[in-house]
Design a protein around this motif. Structure first.
Motif, PDB file in Angstrom:
ATOM      1  N   HIS A   1     -36.325 -30.838  62.208  1.00  0.00           N
ATOM      2  CA  HIS A   1     -35.581 -31.170  61.225  1.00  0.00           C
ATOM      3  C   HIS A   1     -35.376 -29.659  59.727  1.00  0.00           C
ATOM      4  O   HIS A   1     -34.484 -30.029  59.252  1.00  0.00           O
TER       5      HIS A   1
ATOM      6  N   THR B   1     -34.098 -44.267  56.360  1.00  0.00           N
ATOM      7  CA  THR B   1     -34.676 -43.138  55.267  1.00  0.00           C
ATOM      8  C   THR B   1     -34.622 -44.371  54.278  1.00  0.00           C
ATOM      9  O   THR B   1     -35.196 -44.005  52.947  1.00  0.00           O
TER      10      THR B   1
ATOM     11  N   ASN C   1     -43.570 -36.914  64.171  1.00  0.00           N
ATOM     12  CA  ASN C   1     -42.306 -37.790  62.891  1.00  0.00           C
ATOM     13  C   ASN C   1     -42.636 -37.734  61.935  1.00  0.00           C
ATOM     14  O   ASN C   1     -44.033 -37.953  61.327  1.00  0.00           O
TER      15      ASN C   1
ATOM     16  N   GLU D   1     -30.996 -37.160  57.279  1.00  0.00           N
ATOM     17  CA  GLU D   1     -30.934 -38.060  58.223  1.00  0.00           C
ATOM     18  C   GLU D   1     -29.915 -38.266  58.951  1.00  0.00           C
ATOM     19  O   GLU D   1     -28.840 -38.601  57.890  1.00  0.00           O
TER      20      GLU D   1
ATOM     21  N   LYS E   1     -41.553 -39.850  59.541  1.00  0.00           N
ATOM     22  CA  LYS E   1     -41.906 -40.818  58.346  1.00  0.00           C
ATOM     23  C   LYS E   1     -43.350 -41.628  58.855  1.00  0.00           C
ATOM     24  O   LYS E   1     -43.843 -42.181  58.384  1.00  0.00           O
TER      25      LYS E   1
ATOM     26  N   ASP F   1     -33.878 -38.291  53.574  1.00  0.00           N
ATOM     27  CA  ASP F   1     -32.145 -39.565  53.961  1.00  0.00           C
ATOM     28  C   ASP F   1     -31.258 -38.497  54.359  1.00  0.00           C
ATOM     29  O   ASP F   1     -30.170 -38.674  54.901  1.00  0.00           O
TER      30      ASP F   1
ATOM     31  N   ASN G   1     -31.106 -41.319  62.960  1.00  0.00           N
ATOM     32  CA  ASN G   1     -31.958 -41.310  63.996  1.00  0.00           C
ATOM     33  C   ASN G   1     -33.468 -41.058  63.275  1.00  0.00           C
ATOM     34  O   ASN G   1     -33.675 -41.100  61.939  1.00  0.00           O
ATOM     35  N   SER G   2     -34.112 -41.388  64.332  1.00  0.00           N
ATOM     36  CA  SER G   2     -36.278 -40.959  63.611  1.00  0.00           C
ATOM     37  C   SER G   2     -35.329 -39.124  62.530  1.00  0.00           C
ATOM     38  O   SER G   2     -35.536 -38.277  63.677  1.00  0.00           O
ATOM     39  N   ILE G   3     -36.572 -38.519  61.863  1.00  0.00           N
ATOM     40  CA  ILE G   3     -36.570 -37.419  61.337  1.00  0.00           C
ATOM     41  C   ILE G   3     -38.116 -36.531  61.742  1.00  0.00           C
ATOM     42  O   ILE G   3     -39.654 -36.975  61.295  1.00  0.00           O
TER      43      ILE G   3
END
Length: 461
Positions: A343, A223, A280, A334, A282, A331, A337-339
Motif C-alpha cells: 500500500h 486503523t 503487514n 486504509e 500494523k 488510516d 482492510n489490513s495495511i
C-alpha cells in the motif's frame, strides 16, 4: 474531575447522535466536547467534584491530560470515513469513554481509582477491537484482548488485595508512608502484591511476554482505533507505570528492577526480530511498539535511579508524536482492510509531502540522527550504560536489527512503482497536520536541550 465528566457526557451525546440523519454530527460533537474539556482543565469551578484522596490534578497530570486531549482532537479531526456503512459514531463515543479512564489514571491517588481507571480505559477497547463484525480477524482480536485483559484485571485485583492486606490502606500516599516507616515489618505478600499490580500495567503497555494480544488487536482494529491505542492508551499506561515505579513503590526499586530488567531485554529482542518478518504494516508496528515501550520502561528506571524524569518524558513525547504521524497516514491509506507494505508503493511519486512526513516519522522510530527518536534513544542508552551494560548492549543490538524493517518500509515509499490507486487521493488537512507533526519531530531532534529545559521546568518542577 469536571473534564472527565464533560468527556463522558460528550461520549453519550455522540453515541445517541448516530440516530439523527446528519451522519457528520457525532464527529463534530466529539470535537466540540474535546475542546470544552481542554478549556475546563484550567478551571476550578468548585462544584464539589474534588476527591483529593482518590484523584488529584497535579501539574504533571494537567499537562499530560492536555497532551492526551490534543492527540484525541487530532485523531477526530483528521480521521476520514472510508466505510460508509460502518458505525463511526460508536467508535468516537467509545474512544471518548476510554479517554475518561486515561485521565483518571493520570491523577489517581488510590488503588481503587487505579482499578477504575484501568477498567474504564480498557472495556471500550475490547469493543473497539472487535468492531469490524463482518471480519473474523477483528472478532478474534477482540475476543483475545478481552480474555487476556480479564487475566490482567485479575492480577491487578489480587495485587491490590495483597497490598491492602499488608498496609491496611488503599490510599497510595499512606502506602508510601508505611513502606518508609515500617519497611522491615512488611510481610512477603506485600512484595507479591505490588509485583502483581506492575504485571497488570505491563499487559496494558504490551511488553513481552504480556504482548500476545498486541499484533492481532493492532491488525484487527480499524486503523483510527489502532492510532488511539498506540498513542493515548500507551501514554496512559506509561504514565501510570511511572507513578507506580518512580513514586508509590519507589522504595522497592532494588526488588522490582531485578524483575523488570529481564523483561526489558526480552522485549528488546522480540520486538526487533519478529518485526523483521512482517509484511503487514500494523503488525510490524505492533512489534516495533514492544521495543519502544521497553525503552520507556528503561527511562522510568533511569528516572528512579538518577532522579531525572526528563528523559522519560522526552522519550514518551517523541514516541507518541511519531506513532500518531505514522498511523494518521496509514488510516488515510486504509480501505477497510489490513495495511500491507504494497500500500506504500510509490507514495513519494504521487504525494511527496505525505511521503516525506511518513519517512520522518519512521526515521524517528528507527532512531536516525536529526530526529527526536535518535536523541531519545541515545539518552536512554547512555543512561542505562551506567547501570547495566548488558541491557545497554541488548538495547543497542535490537535498535540495529529494527532498522532493517524501517528501511524496508522506506524502500517501498521511495523506490517502488505505484500499485495502489488510493495514494493519488488528495487530503490537504491530513498533509497539513502530519507536516506539523514532522516539524515537531525534527525540532525535538535539533533542539533537544531546549525541549529538555522546558520539560524540567513544567513537568518536573
Amino acid at each position: 474531575m469536571l473534564t472527565i465528566l464533560i468527556l463522558f457526557l460528550t461520549g453519550l451525546c455522540t453515541m445517541f447522535a448516530s440516530f439523527l440523519p446528519n451522519k457528520q454530527l457525532p464527529k463534530y460533537l466529539g470535537i466540540s466536547g474535546i475542546i470544552i474539556a481542554l478549556v475546563t482543565l484550567h478551571l476550578r469551578p468548585g462544584l464539589g467534584l474534588d476527591f483529593p484522596t482518590f484523584f488529584t490534578m497535579f501539574p504533571l497530570t494537567r499537562i499530560v491530560s492536555v497532551v492526551a486531549l490534543f492527540l484525541l482532537l487530532i485523531i477526530f479531526v483528521v480521521h476520514r470515513k472510508y466505510e460508509e456503512d460502518y458505525d463511526w459514531s460508536a467508535v468516537y463515543s467509545l474512544m471518548l469513554f476510554s479517554t475518561c479512564g486515561v485521565i483518571l489514571l493520570f491523577g489517581q491517588r488510590n488503588l481503587l481509582t487505579l482499578f477504575l481507571g484501568i477498567e474504564i480505559m480498557s472495556i471500550p477497547l475490547y469493543v473497539l477491537a472487535a468492531s469490524k463484525r463482518n471480519q473474523a480477524v477483528s472478532l478474534e482480536a477482540g475476543l483475545k484482548y478481552f480474555i487476556l485483559g480479564s487475566f490482567a484485571s485479575a492480577f491487578l485485583l489480587f495485587g491490590i488485595a495483597l497490598v491492602y492486606g499488608s498496609t491496611s490502606s488503599f490510599v497510595l500516599d499512606e502506602i508510601m508512608s508505611v513502606q518508609e516507616n515500617h519497611a522491615d515489618q512488611l510481610p512477603a505478600y506485600f512484595h507479591v502484591g505490588y509485583i502483581f499490580i506492575i504485571i497488570s500495567i505491563l499487559f496494558k503497555m504490551a511488553v513481552a511476554p504480556f504482548h500476545f494480544w498486541s499484533p492481532d488487536v493492532y491488525d484487527g482494529s480499524p486503523t483510527v482505533v489502532t492510532s488511539f491505542m498506540t498513542t493515548i492508551v500507551k501514554l496512559g499506561s506509561s504514565i501510570t507505570m511511572y507513578f507506580l515505579l518512580a513514586g508509590f513503590f519507589k522504595s522497592q526499586f532494588e526488588n522490582y528492577s531485578k524483575f523488570l530488567l529481564p523483561i526489558i531485554a526480552f522485549s528488546f529482542l522480540l520486538g526487533a526480530i519478529l518485526g523483521l518478518v512482517q509484511n503487514n504494516i500494523k503488525r510490524m508496528l505492533a512489534y516495533s511498539s514492544i521495543s519502544h515501550i521497553a525503552f520507556v520502561l528503561v527511562a522510568i528506571i533511569l528516572s528512579v535511579a538518577m532522579n531525572d524524569q526528563g528523559v522519560f518524558i522526552f522519550y514518551l513525547m517523541t514516541y507518541t508524536t511519531a506513532s500518531l504521524l505514522v498511523f494518521l497516514i496509514l488510516d488515510y491509506l486504509e480501505q477497510g482492510n489490513s495495511i500491507f507494505l504494497d500500500h506504500l508503493n510509490g507514495l513519494s511519486k504521487h504525494q511527496p509531502i505525505l511521503a516525506l512526513a511518513l519517512a520522518i516519522g519512521i526515521l524517528s522510530m528507527a532512531g536516525i540522527p536529526f530526529t527526536g527518536g535518535f536523541i531519545a534513544k541515545y539518552r536512554v542508552l547512555m543512561g542505562i550504560y551506567q547501570l547495566n551494560v548488558w541491557i545497554f548492549a541488548i538495547g543497542l543490538l535490537s535498535s540495529a536489527i529494527a532498522i532493517g524493517y524501517y528501511l524496508k518500509t522506506l524502500n517501498r515509499i521511495f523506490f517502488y512503482e505505484n500499485s495502489q490507486e488510493n495514494v493519488a487521493i488528495k487530503n490537504n488537512l491530513l498533509v497539513g497536520v502530519v507536516s506539523i507533526l514532522a516539524l515537531v519531530i525534527i525540532t525535538l531532534g535539533i533542539f533537544p536541550e531546549l525541549i529538555l529545559q522546558v520539560i524540567h521546568s513544567f513537568f518536573v518542577a
